[in-house]
Design a protein around this motif. Structure first.
Motif, PDB file in Angstrom:
ATOM      1  N   GLY A 126       0.778  -1.231   0.000  1.00 47.39           N
ATOM      2  CA  GLY A 126       0.000   0.000   0.000  1.00 47.39           C
ATOM      3  C   GLY A 126       0.806   1.275   0.000  1.00 47.39           C
ATOM      4  N   PHE A 127       2.126   1.198  -0.159  1.00 47.83           N
ATOM      5  CA  PHE A 127       2.965   2.396  -0.172  1.00 47.83           C
ATOM      6  C   PHE A 127       3.140   2.914  -1.594  1.00 47.83           C
ATOM      7  CE2 PHE A 127       4.162   0.163   3.675  1.00 47.83           C
ATOM      8  CZ  PHE A 127       4.198   1.178   4.624  1.00 47.83           C
ATOM      9  N   ASP A 128       3.650   4.139  -1.686  1.00 49.23           N
ATOM     10  CA  ASP A 128       3.963   4.761  -2.972  1.00 49.23           C
ATOM     11  C   ASP A 128       5.443   5.132  -2.954  1.00 49.23           C
ATOM     12  OD1 ASP A 128       3.701   5.842  -5.474  1.00 49.23           O
ATOM     13  OD2 ASP A 128       2.943   7.769  -4.768  1.00 49.23           O
ATOM     14  N   PRO A 129       6.349   4.171  -3.165  1.00 52.26           N
ATOM     15  CA  PRO A 129       7.783   4.412  -2.989  1.00 52.26           C
ATOM     16  C   PRO A 129       8.386   5.285  -4.082  1.00 52.26           C
ATOM     17  CG  PRO A 129       7.435   2.236  -3.900  1.00 52.26           C
ATOM     18  CD  PRO A 129       6.060   2.773  -3.583  1.00 52.26           C
ATOM     19  N   ILE A 130       9.524   5.874  -3.756  1.00 50.14           N
ATOM     20  CA  ILE A 130      10.322   6.633  -4.713  1.00 50.14           C
ATOM     21  C   ILE A 130      11.633   5.876  -4.914  1.00 50.14           C
ATOM     22  CG2 ILE A 130      11.421   8.839  -5.251  1.00 50.14           C
ATOM     23  CD1 ILE A 130       9.611  10.128  -3.147  1.00 50.14           C
ATOM     24  N   VAL A 131      11.965   5.553  -6.156  1.00 49.43           N
ATOM     25  CA  VAL A 131      13.201   4.843  -6.466  1.00 49.43           C
ATOM     26  C   VAL A 131      14.165   5.815  -7.137  1.00 49.43           C
ATOM     27  CG1 VAL A 131      14.247   2.879  -7.644  1.00 49.43           C
ATOM     28  CG2 VAL A 131      11.895   2.713  -6.802  1.00 49.43           C
ATOM     29  N   PHE A 132      15.330   6.009  -6.533  1.00 48.81           N
ATOM     30  CA  PHE A 132      16.345   6.894  -7.104  1.00 48.81           C
ATOM     31  C   PHE A 132      17.369   6.044  -7.852  1.00 48.81           C
ATOM     32  CE2 PHE A 132      14.760   9.118  -3.347  1.00 48.81           C
ATOM     33  CZ  PHE A 132      14.423  10.350  -3.899  1.00 48.81           C
ATOM     34  N   GLU A 133      17.519   6.301  -9.137  1.00 51.05           N
ATOM     35  CA  GLU A 133      18.457   5.556  -9.977  1.00 51.05           C
ATOM     36  C   GLU A 133      19.421   6.538 -10.640  1.00 51.05           C
ATOM     37  OE1 GLU A 133      20.835   3.462 -11.932  1.00 51.05           O
ATOM     38  OE2 GLU A 133      19.367   2.374 -10.712  1.00 51.05           O
ATOM     39  N   SER A 134      20.725   6.327 -10.439  1.00 49.75           N
ATOM     40  CA  SER A 134      21.722   7.256 -10.973  1.00 49.75           C
ATOM     41  C   SER A 134      21.869   7.160 -12.491  1.00 49.75           C
ATOM     42  CB  SER A 134      23.075   7.016 -10.306  1.00 49.75           C
ATOM     43  OG  SER A 134      23.544   5.707 -10.591  1.00 49.75           O
ATOM     44  N   HIS A 155       7.519   4.840 -10.687  1.00 48.34           N
ATOM     45  CA  HIS A 155       8.023   5.167  -9.354  1.00 48.34           C
ATOM     46  C   HIS A 155       9.496   5.548  -9.369  1.00 48.34           C
ATOM     47  CE1 HIS A 155       4.459   3.664  -7.124  1.00 48.34           C
ATOM     48  NE2 HIS A 155       4.363   2.823  -8.148  1.00 48.34           N
ATOM     49  N   ILE A 156      10.142   5.406 -10.535  1.00 48.66           N
ATOM     50  CA  ILE A 156      11.597   5.576 -10.603  1.00 48.66           C
ATOM     51  C   ILE A 156      11.965   6.975 -11.092  1.00 48.66           C
ATOM     52  CG2 ILE A 156      13.740   4.668 -11.569  1.00 48.66           C
ATOM     53  CD1 ILE A 156      12.255   2.026 -12.065  1.00 48.66           C
ATOM     54  N   LYS A 157      12.907   7.612 -10.398  1.00 46.85           N
ATOM     55  CA  LYS A 157      13.480   8.881 -10.827  1.00 46.85           C
ATOM     56  C   LYS A 157      14.871   8.583 -11.388  1.00 46.85           C
ATOM     57  CE  LYS A 157      10.942  11.883  -7.652  1.00 46.85           C
ATOM     58  NZ  LYS A 157      10.221  12.568  -8.742  1.00 46.85           N
ATOM     59  N   PHE A 158      14.982   8.605 -12.721  1.00 48.58           N
ATOM     60  CA  PHE A 158      16.243   8.290 -13.373  1.00 48.58           C
ATOM     61  C   PHE A 158      17.205   9.482 -13.311  1.00 48.58           C
ATOM     62  CE2 PHE A 158      13.184   5.424 -15.509  1.00 48.58           C
ATOM     63  CZ  PHE A 158      13.813   4.227 -15.245  1.00 48.58           C
ATOM     64  N   ASN A 159      18.482   9.182 -13.540  1.00 45.00           N
ATOM     65  CA  ASN A 159      19.535  10.197 -13.489  1.00 45.00           C
ATOM     66  C   ASN A 159      19.494  10.983 -12.180  1.00 45.00           C
ATOM     67  OD1 ASN A 159      20.470   9.706 -16.260  1.00 45.00           O
ATOM     68  ND2 ASN A 159      18.526  10.649 -16.889  1.00 45.00           N
ATOM     69  N   SER A 160      19.166  10.279 -11.111  1.00 47.91           N
ATOM     70  CA  SER A 160      19.054  10.903  -9.784  1.00 47.91           C
ATOM     71  C   SER A 160      20.002  10.176  -8.831  1.00 47.91           C
ATOM     72  CB  SER A 160      17.614  10.831  -9.263  1.00 47.91           C
ATOM     73  OG  SER A 160      16.729  11.522 -10.116  1.00 47.91           O
ATOM     74  N   LYS A 161      21.197  10.685  -8.733  1.00 48.05           N
ATOM     75  CA  LYS A 161      22.212  10.061  -7.893  1.00 48.05           C
ATOM     76  C   LYS A 161      22.119  10.605  -6.476  1.00 48.05           C
ATOM     77  CE  LYS A 161      27.134   8.964  -7.738  1.00 48.05           C
ATOM     78  NZ  LYS A 161      28.436   9.106  -8.435  1.00 48.05           N
ATOM     79  N   VAL A 162      21.971   9.715  -5.521  1.00 49.13           N
ATOM     80  CA  VAL A 162      21.903  10.122  -4.120  1.00 49.13           C
ATOM     81  C   VAL A 162      23.319  10.412  -3.633  1.00 49.13           C
ATOM     82  CG1 VAL A 162      21.308   9.409  -1.783  1.00 49.13           C
ATOM     83  CG2 VAL A 162      19.801   8.816  -3.689  1.00 49.13           C
ATOM     84  N   LEU A 163      23.546  11.633  -3.206  1.00 55.27           N
ATOM     85  CA  LEU A 163      24.875  12.057  -2.776  1.00 55.27           C
ATOM     86  C   LEU A 163      25.083  11.929  -1.275  1.00 55.27           C
ATOM     87  CD1 LEU A 163      25.228  15.262  -4.980  1.00 55.27           C
ATOM     88  CD2 LEU A 163      26.054  12.963  -5.462  1.00 55.27           C
ATOM     89  N   SER A 164      23.995  11.933  -0.513  1.00 54.89           N
ATOM     90  CA  SER A 164      24.151  11.848   0.939  1.00 54.89           C
ATOM     91  C   SER A 164      22.864  11.355   1.577  1.00 54.89           C
ATOM     92  CB  SER A 164      24.527  13.215   1.530  1.00 54.89           C
ATOM     93  OG  SER A 164      23.468  14.149   1.340  1.00 54.89           O
TER      94      SER A 164
END
Length: 273
Positions: free
Chosen positions: A32-40, A101-110
Motif C-alpha cells: 500500500g505504499f507509494d515508494p520513490i526509487v532513485f536511480e543514478s 516510481h523511478i526517478k532516473f539520473n538521480s544520484k543520491v549524494l548523501s
C-alpha cells in the motif's frame, strides 16, 4: 520493527533500480505504499546495463527468474545473453508498472538520519531520513555489491600501479567500454588479468580471442582453485552440489569434528568455482 501495514502514509525511498531495487519497489507497492526509487543511470537493470560483451548467465535461467514473472517462451537458451537478461528485467518492471516510481539520473549524494526520540537511541519508528533534498521515513539501499565501487588493493608507497610502465584499469572500467573500444584497447598488447573470478575469466577470454596465441593473456591467481567449464560438467548438474545441503560440507563450522574438517578442507576448492 515498524509494522508496514500501520504506516502506509509514510514515504519510502529506494536507492537503485537493479533487481533488488525493483523487488523492493514491488513489495512496498503491494503493502500500500507509494515508494520513490532513485536511480543514478538513465535506465533500470543495475550491473546488467553495462557488462562485458560476452557476459551470460552463469546459472540456468530457471534458477534466475522472478517467482511471479517467468521467462518468456521465446527465450530458449539455458544461459541467456546479457541483452536478453536486461530485456527480461525491463519487461518485469513494465509488467508491474514500476517505472513510474523511478526517478532516473538521480544520484543520491548523501543520507542523514534525524531521530525524534528523546531516549537517544536509534529508533526506526520515530526518525526521518534526509535523502539529498527529500525527507522520507524509510530508506532501502539497493546499490548492488559492486556498483560504482571498484575494489582496488592497497600497495606500499611506490609499489602500486605508478611503478608499472603499462596502463592499469579495473574490470569495471573495461565493462563500460563498447565492443570496438575494448577490442582496440587490448589489441596487440601483452595483457595480465589479476583475479580468477567471473569478470577475470570473461576478460581473459576476450583478450585471448582478440590477440590469439601470438600474445597470450596471463592470468594471475592468488589462491589456486578448480574451475569447471560448464554448469553440467561430465553430465553432473552442479545444482545438486551448490543448491542442496551438500554445500554445507564445503565450509568449516565451529565445533566441527575431524571428519567434517577433512571434508571441508578437501572440498574447499569447490567454494570458489
Amino acid at each position: 520493527m515498524a509494522n508496514f501495514n500501520d504506516r502506509k502514509k509514510e514515504v519510502i525511498a529506494i536507492i537503485g533500480a537493479g533487481i533488488s531495487g525493483l523487488l523492493a519497489c514491488k513489495y512496498c507497492i503491494s503493502k500500500g505504499f507509494d515508494p520513490i526509487v532513485f536511480e543514478s543511470e538513465s535506465g533500470i537493470g543495475g550491473v546488467w546495463r553495462k557488462t562485458i560483451e560476452s557476459t551470460k548467465l552463469q546459472t540456468p535461467k530457471s534458477f534466475y527468474q522472478f517467482s511471479d514473472f517467468p521467462w518468456p517462451d521465446s527465450v530458449t537458451e539455458m544461459l541467456p545473453h546479457q541483452k536478453t537478461v536486461l530485456e527480461y528485467i525491463e519487461s518485469y518492471a513494465t509488467h508491474f508498472d514500476l517505472v513510474r516510481h523511478i526517478k532516473f539520473n538521480s544520484k543520491v549524494l548523501s543520507l542523514s538520519y534525524e531521530d525524534d526520540s528523546s531516549s537517544g537511541e536509534w529508533n526506526l519508528c520515530k526518525g526521518k531520513w534526509n535523502v539529498t533534498v527529500y525527507q522520507v521515513d524509510f530508506v532501502v539501499v539497493c546499490l548492488g555489491r559492486f556498483s560504482q565501487l571498484p575494489n582496488m588493493p592497497e600497495f606500499r608507497p611506490n609499489n602500486g600501479p605508478e611503478a608499472f610502465e603499462g596502463q592499469v584499469i579495473h574490470s569495471m572500467d573495461h565493462s563500460k567500454m563498447d565492443t570496438k573500444t575494448a577490442t582496440n584497447f587490448v589489441k596487440g598488447k601483452q595483457v595480465a588479468v589479476v583475479g580468477f573470478q567471473r569478470s577475470g575469466m570473461d576478460i581473459a577470454m576476450e583478450c585471448s580471442t582478440v590477440n590469439g596465441v601470438e600474445r597470450p593473456c596471463t592470468v594471475l591467481i592468488r589462491t589456486p582453485h578448480w574451475n569447471l567449464p560448464d554448469f553440467s560438467p561430465w553430465g553432473l548438474n552442479l545444482g545438486y552440489l551448490y543448491l542442496s545441503r551438500f554445500s554445507e560440507l564445503m565450509v568449516h563450522k565451529p565445533g566441527e569434528g575431524l571428519l567434517l574438517s577433512l571434508l571441508a578442507t578437501t572440498l574447499s576448492p569447490l567454494v570458489t568455482n
